[in-house]
Scaffold this active site. Sequence first.
Site, short mmCIF file in Angstrom:
data_model
loop_
_atom_site.label_atom_id
_atom_site.label_comp_id
_atom_site.label_asym_id
_atom_site.label_seq_id
_atom_site.Cartn_x
_atom_site.Cartn_y
_atom_site.Cartn_z
N LYS A 108 0.86 -1.19 0.00
CA LYS A 108 0.00 0.00 0.00
C LYS A 108 0.89 1.23 0.00
CE LYS A 108 -4.47 0.88 0.08
NZ LYS A 108 -5.58 0.05 -0.44
P1 NAD Z 1 -13.61 7.64 -3.12
O1 NAD Z 1 -12.61 8.70 -2.85
O2 NAD Z 1 -14.11 7.42 -4.50
O3 NAD Z 1 -14.91 7.86 -2.20
C1 NAD Z 1 -14.85 8.07 -0.83
C2 NAD Z 1 -16.23 8.57 -0.41
O4 NAD Z 1 -16.29 8.67 1.01
C3 NAD Z 1 -16.56 9.96 -0.95
O5 NAD Z 1 -17.92 10.01 -1.31
C4 NAD Z 1 -16.32 10.86 0.26
O6 NAD Z 1 -17.06 12.06 0.19
C5 NAD Z 1 -16.81 9.94 1.33
N1 NAD Z 1 -16.38 10.33 2.67
C6 NAD Z 1 -15.16 10.76 3.09
N2 NAD Z 1 -15.19 11.03 4.40
C7 NAD Z 1 -16.45 10.78 4.81
C8 NAD Z 1 -17.12 10.87 6.04
N3 NAD Z 1 -16.47 11.28 7.13
N4 NAD Z 1 -18.45 10.51 6.10
C9 NAD Z 1 -19.10 10.09 5.02
N5 NAD Z 1 -18.52 9.97 3.81
C10 NAD Z 1 -17.21 10.31 3.72
O7 NAD Z 1 -12.98 6.30 -2.51
P2 NAD Z 1 -13.40 4.82 -2.83
O8 NAD Z 1 -12.48 4.28 -3.86
O9 NAD Z 1 -14.87 4.71 -3.01
O10 NAD Z 1 -12.96 4.12 -1.45
C11 NAD Z 1 -13.81 4.12 -0.31
C12 NAD Z 1 -13.29 3.06 0.65
O11 NAD Z 1 -13.29 1.80 0.00
C13 NAD Z 1 -11.87 3.26 1.17
O12 NAD Z 1 -11.79 2.72 2.48
C14 NAD Z 1 -11.03 2.39 0.24
O13 NAD Z 1 -9.81 1.99 0.83
C15 NAD Z 1 -11.98 1.23 0.07
N6 NAD Z 1 -11.74 0.42 -1.13
C16 NAD Z 1 -11.80 0.95 -2.38
C17 NAD Z 1 -11.61 0.13 -3.48
C18 NAD Z 1 -11.74 0.65 -4.88
O14 NAD Z 1 -11.66 -0.17 -5.82
N7 NAD Z 1 -11.97 1.92 -5.10
C19 NAD Z 1 -11.32 -1.23 -3.30
C20 NAD Z 1 -11.27 -1.74 -2.02
C21 NAD Z 1 -11.49 -0.91 -0.93
#
Ligand code: NAD
Length: 419
Positions: A108
């Site tokens: 990571k």
């Molecule tokens: P992203 O940046 O596209 O979206 C994050 C979302 O969370 C946004 O809508 C943001 O406004 C919201 N957010 C941030 N702080 C917040 C809060 N305090 N309360 C409510 N909403 C809040 O990111 P993503 O890719 O969707 O990732 C989200 C999570 O999923 C992370 O933990 C990431 O590690 C995990 N994840 C993502 C992927 C992927 O393929 N994108 C894969 C596995 C895990």
Amino acid sequence: MLGDWRPSAFEHAMHQFDEAARRLKLTENQVAMIKEPRKITEVLLPVRMDDGSIKLFRAFRVQHNIARGPAKGGIRFHQNVTVDEVKALAFWMTFKCAVVGIPMGGGKGGVVVDPRQLSVSERERLSRRYMAEMIDLFGPDRDIPAPDVNTGPQIMCWMMDTYSMHARNYTPGVITGKPLELGGSAGRKSATSLGVVICIKKAAAEIGLSLKGATAAVQGFGNVGSYSAKFLQDEGVKIVAISDVDGAFRDPRGIDAECAMRHVEKHGSLKGFRAADRMANPLEILEAPADILVPAALENQITEENAPRVKARIVAEGANGPTTPGADAILDRKKIWVIPDILCNAGGVTVSYLEWVQNRVGYYWAEERVNADLKRILETAFEAVLGAMKEHRVNMRTAAFMVAIRRVCEASEMRGLYH
Ligand code: NAD
């Protein structure tokens, strides 16, 4: 009793490991070989800003374990990212790859930056510098990054280009999450969420919950949250609450996920969303009266404080580490089915792996094939974890770690210790 213990992300990860390792009766040598991250790199990246000044950005890459294959894991741009958090995320990647059986280890990366404060060209210089500064760590057979919070396809392109320029070779397999035009995979954008919904469908079948007419609340409306809401809606689930960093919204009659996605596309967030009622306290979304809760934002959202009020029957962890260990114990006592992050959100890394395979073969598949492979891989993983759950009478998180830890241990022992 965990009392008021508020662990750091890495302590949280270590606690999860210990719980499963104890049940597996791992030896001290086995623990020594697979528990801690193997390589932690921290650098200060000098970047020229548009006004001519030079700013230093702290950046990390952690390779947790590479017994089963090259390190794999995203790069996060966030003002609060710490090496502790990146270590935890790398740890989760090792066991996420293992639980779904893809031949990769865990890594990571992170940069301490609020990317919204940077111009596009500053973001480009920072991304290129990240890759250039740590280029020896990366490579299609060494360590393959991907997007994470606040990094997307464009940043992957700049990093891939930087690597390829240094290698004097077009090397798309050094990074995943690229756009389709540059070696990306069909289906990658929605893969994590498709995986989340595949897992929800299987868990719902186990507890006799029909998705048609069921309700769901989704915290976080970025990549994972928004597509999860859409796919749940496609299954007949009513989305009764959604939230992002700019607020939470509810409507017991149902919120149209696609309408909300169009709003975010146009305005950058849910700010100003008028198709549902704004909730005074955004954290209350976690307590919404809904059958399914999908935390898809950040870590440590479901805590000992709010867990007693969680009403969902299924918590599907779209985000990494959204539930603290203390909250986990409470949800367990309440017999709420938590689909753990390392399984629930593994659809993303699974299709990243399929992207890497396509890059290396140089032949690209249609979305149907990618989604069919994703479904097969995740359903097989779900079944294996369910089997361990029943055999060892443990919750799904411990079962997932038991399956994954055993696989990493076996690979590590088969390779042996070079000395
Ligand atoms: P992203 O940046 O596209 O979206 C994050 C979302 O969370 C946004 O809508 C943001 O406004 C919201 N957010 C941030 N702080 C917040 C809060 N305090 N309360 C409510 N909403 C809040 O990111 P993503 O890719 O969707 O990732 C989200 C999570 O999923 C992370 O933990 C990431 O590690 C995990 N994840 C993502 C992927 C992927 O393929 N994108 C894969 C596995 C895990």
